[in-house]
Design a protein around this motif. Sequence first.
Motif, PDB file in Angstrom:
ATOM      1  N   PHE A   1       0.796  -1.221   0.000  1.00 17.00           N
ATOM      2  CA  PHE A   1       0.000   0.000   0.000  1.00 17.00           C
ATOM      3  C   PHE A   1       0.833   1.279   0.000  1.00 17.00           C
ATOM      4  CE2 PHE A   1      -2.651  -3.310   1.945  1.00 17.00           C
ATOM      5  CZ  PHE A   1      -3.754  -3.250   1.118  1.00 17.00           C
ATOM      6  N   GLN A   2       2.149   1.164   0.143  1.00 17.94           N
ATOM      7  CA  GLN A   2       3.051   2.311   0.209  1.00 17.94           C
ATOM      8  C   GLN A   2       2.475   3.411   1.110  1.00 17.94           C
ATOM      9  OE1 GLN A   2       2.183   1.383  -3.289  1.00 17.94           O
ATOM     10  NE2 GLN A   2       3.752  -0.169  -3.122  1.00 17.94           N
ATOM     11  N   ALA A   3       2.150   3.033   2.319  1.00 17.46           N
ATOM     12  CA  ALA A   3       1.487   3.935   3.259  1.00 17.46           C
ATOM     13  C   ALA A   3       2.458   4.361   4.359  1.00 17.46           C
ATOM     14  CB  ALA A   3       0.283   3.248   3.887  1.00 17.46           C
ATOM     15  N   GLU A   4       2.164   5.492   4.929  1.00 13.96           N
ATOM     16  CA  GLU A   4       2.908   5.971   6.093  1.00 13.96           C
ATOM     17  C   GLU A   4       2.267   5.361   7.335  1.00 13.96           C
ATOM     18  OE1 GLU A   4       5.641   7.925   5.986  1.00 13.96           O
ATOM     19  OE2 GLU A   4       5.499   7.768   3.818  1.00 13.96           O
ATOM     20  N   GLY A   5       2.955   5.460   8.421  1.00 14.68           N
ATOM     21  CA  GLY A   5       2.353   5.012   9.667  1.00 14.68           C
ATOM     22  C   GLY A   5       3.378   4.393  10.581  1.00 14.68           C
ATOM     23  N   GLY A   6       3.079   4.495  11.856  1.00 19.58           N
ATOM     24  CA  GLY A   6       3.951   3.936  12.868  1.00 19.58           C
ATOM     25  C   GLY A   6       3.158   3.045  13.787  1.00 19.58           C
ATOM     26  N   ALA A   7       3.372   3.268  15.073  1.00 20.21           N
ATOM     27  CA  ALA A   7       2.742   2.408  16.081  1.00 20.21           C
ATOM     28  C   ALA A   7       1.216   2.447  15.995  1.00 20.21           C
ATOM     29  CB  ALA A   7       3.205   2.817  17.481  1.00 20.21           C
ATOM     30  N   SER A   8       0.645   3.612  15.705  1.00 17.41           N
ATOM     31  CA  SER A   8      -0.823   3.684  15.625  1.00 17.41           C
ATOM     32  C   SER A   8      -1.340   2.882  14.430  1.00 17.41           C
ATOM     33  CB  SER A   8      -1.303   5.132  15.548  1.00 17.41           C
ATOM     34  OG  SER A   8      -0.849   5.735  14.361  1.00 17.41           O
ATOM     35  N   SER A   9      -0.595   2.884  13.327  1.00 17.08           N
ATOM     36  CA  SER A   9      -0.974   2.088  12.163  1.00 17.08           C
ATOM     37  C   SER A   9      -0.882   0.600  12.489  1.00 17.08           C
ATOM     38  CB  SER A   9      -0.065   2.432  10.981  1.00 17.08           C
ATOM     39  OG  SER A   9      -0.290   1.565   9.903  1.00 17.08           O
ATOM     40  N   TRP A  10       0.164   0.203  13.187  1.00 19.37           N
ATOM     41  CA  TRP A  10       0.315  -1.204  13.582  1.00 19.37           C
ATOM     42  C   TRP A  10      -0.833  -1.617  14.497  1.00 19.37           C
ATOM     43  CZ3 TRP A  10       0.861  -3.506  18.389  1.00 19.37           C
ATOM     44  CH2 TRP A  10       1.152  -4.873  18.369  1.00 19.37           C
ATOM     45  N   LEU A  11      -1.151  -0.778  15.467  1.00 22.30           N
ATOM     46  CA  LEU A  11      -2.236  -1.096  16.388  1.00 22.30           C
ATOM     47  C   LEU A  11      -3.564  -1.214  15.641  1.00 22.30           C
ATOM     48  CD1 LEU A  11      -3.141  -1.592  19.280  1.00 22.30           C
ATOM     49  CD2 LEU A  11      -3.384   0.886  19.552  1.00 22.30           C
ATOM     50  N   ARG A  12      -3.835  -0.285  14.729  1.00 19.66           N
ATOM     51  CA  ARG A  12      -5.063  -0.329  13.929  1.00 19.66           C
ATOM     52  C   ARG A  12      -5.098  -1.625  13.099  1.00 19.66           C
ATOM     53  NH1 ARG A  12      -4.636   4.499  12.226  1.00 19.66           N
ATOM     54  NH2 ARG A  12      -3.573   4.069  10.272  1.00 19.66           N
ATOM     55  N   TYR A  13      -3.960  -1.987  12.522  1.00 16.07           N
ATOM     56  CA  TYR A  13      -3.852  -3.223  11.732  1.00 16.07           C
ATOM     57  C   TYR A  13      -4.185  -4.436  12.586  1.00 16.07           C
ATOM     58  CZ  TYR A  13      -1.638  -6.682   8.611  1.00 16.07           C
ATOM     59  OH  TYR A  13      -1.377  -7.743   7.798  1.00 16.07           O
ATOM     60  N   VAL A  14      -3.586  -4.516  13.748  1.00 12.07           N
ATOM     61  CA  VAL A  14      -3.812  -5.671  14.618  1.00 12.07           C
ATOM     62  C   VAL A  14      -5.259  -5.701  15.116  1.00 12.07           C
ATOM     63  CG1 VAL A  14      -3.164  -6.752  16.811  1.00 12.07           C
ATOM     64  CG2 VAL A  14      -1.385  -5.927  15.258  1.00 12.07           C
ATOM     65  N   VAL A  15      -5.781  -4.550  15.529  1.00 12.97           N
ATOM     66  CA  VAL A  15      -7.151  -4.513  16.047  1.00 12.97           C
ATOM     67  C   VAL A  15      -8.166  -4.836  14.948  1.00 12.97           C
ATOM     68  CG1 VAL A  15      -8.940  -2.973  16.977  1.00 12.97           C
ATOM     69  CG2 VAL A  15      -6.643  -2.978  17.971  1.00 12.97           C
ATOM     70  N   LEU A  16      -8.017  -4.201  13.784  1.00 13.19           N
ATOM     71  CA  LEU A  16      -9.015  -4.385  12.727  1.00 13.19           C
ATOM     72  C   LEU A  16      -8.914  -5.736  12.035  1.00 13.19           C
ATOM     73  CD1 LEU A  16      -9.171  -0.802  11.222  1.00 13.19           C
ATOM     74  CD2 LEU A  16     -10.852  -1.952  12.658  1.00 13.19           C
ATOM     75  N   THR A  17      -7.776  -6.369  12.103  1.00  5.95           N
ATOM     76  CA  THR A  17      -7.671  -7.715  11.525  1.00  5.95           C
ATOM     77  C   THR A  17      -7.865  -8.801  12.579  1.00  5.95           C
ATOM     78  OG1 THR A  17      -5.260  -7.751  11.719  1.00  5.95           O
ATOM     79  CG2 THR A  17      -6.187  -6.992   9.604  1.00  5.95           C
ATOM     80  N   SER A  18      -8.247  -8.403  13.771  1.00  5.57           N
ATOM     81  CA  SER A  18      -8.443  -9.414  14.823  1.00  5.57           C
ATOM     82  C   SER A  18      -9.570 -10.387  14.472  1.00  5.57           C
ATOM     83  CB  SER A  18      -8.698  -8.749  16.175  1.00  5.57           C
ATOM     84  OG  SER A  18      -9.893  -8.017  16.152  1.00  5.57           O
ATOM     85  N   THR A  19     -10.570  -9.929  13.764  1.00  5.33           N
ATOM     86  CA  THR A  19     -11.616 -10.849  13.322  1.00  5.33           C
ATOM     87  C   THR A  19     -11.034 -11.865  12.344  1.00  5.33           C
ATOM     88  OG1 THR A  19     -13.328  -9.191  13.644  1.00  5.33           O
ATOM     89  CG2 THR A  19     -13.876 -11.041  12.203  1.00  5.33           C
ATOM     90  N   GLY A  20     -10.193 -11.382  11.435  1.00  8.68           N
ATOM     91  CA  GLY A  20      -9.492 -12.299  10.535  1.00  8.68           C
ATOM     92  C   GLY A  20      -8.598 -13.252  11.308  1.00  8.68           C
ATOM     93  N   ALA A  21      -7.974 -12.750  12.351  1.00  9.80           N
ATOM     94  CA  ALA A  21      -7.128 -13.612  13.197  1.00  9.80           C
ATOM     95  C   ALA A  21      -7.978 -14.660  13.896  1.00  9.80           C
ATOM     96  CB  ALA A  21      -6.378 -12.769  14.219  1.00  9.80           C
TER      97      ALA A  21
END
Length: 141
Positions: free
Chosen positions: A69-89
């Motif tokens: 996705f060539q996106a910016e982001g740090g810890a908040s992006s990682w947290l959003r990724y983990v939280v929003l993909t938790s259903t997938g997990a």
Amino acid sequence: MGVLTPLGEHLRRSRLLRFGLVGCVGFVTDAGVTLLLHTRLGLGEALARVLGFLVAATVTWWLNRRFTFQAEGGASSWLRYVVLTSTGAFINIACYLVVVQLLGATPLVLLLGVAVGSIVALGFNFWVSHNWVFATPRPPR
């Protein structure tokens, strides 16, 4: 070869294809860590799987952010990724546990469980990543 060149170019540019390639790296990471933790360190199947997933999620977040996705982001992006993909997990881990419960906990079955869980969750996780985690903000109207 005329048809294959545009098709190959499309696939090379496809976010879904790149997401899938990153998913392959995630699968190898997940499976490797799961097997290592279970067979070498003696952790139970479920704990080994959860920890394997967390390591793989960190690897795939970084690769998707940079490569897909060539996106910016740090810890908040990682947290959003983990939280929003938790259903997938959850889907991923539930499929894994069903396979292990049905077929046993041999190394080959553990790999099969990781593969089944990964494939089932792929579509959901792409949608979440594309629309929520790495989406480019739209300017206000």
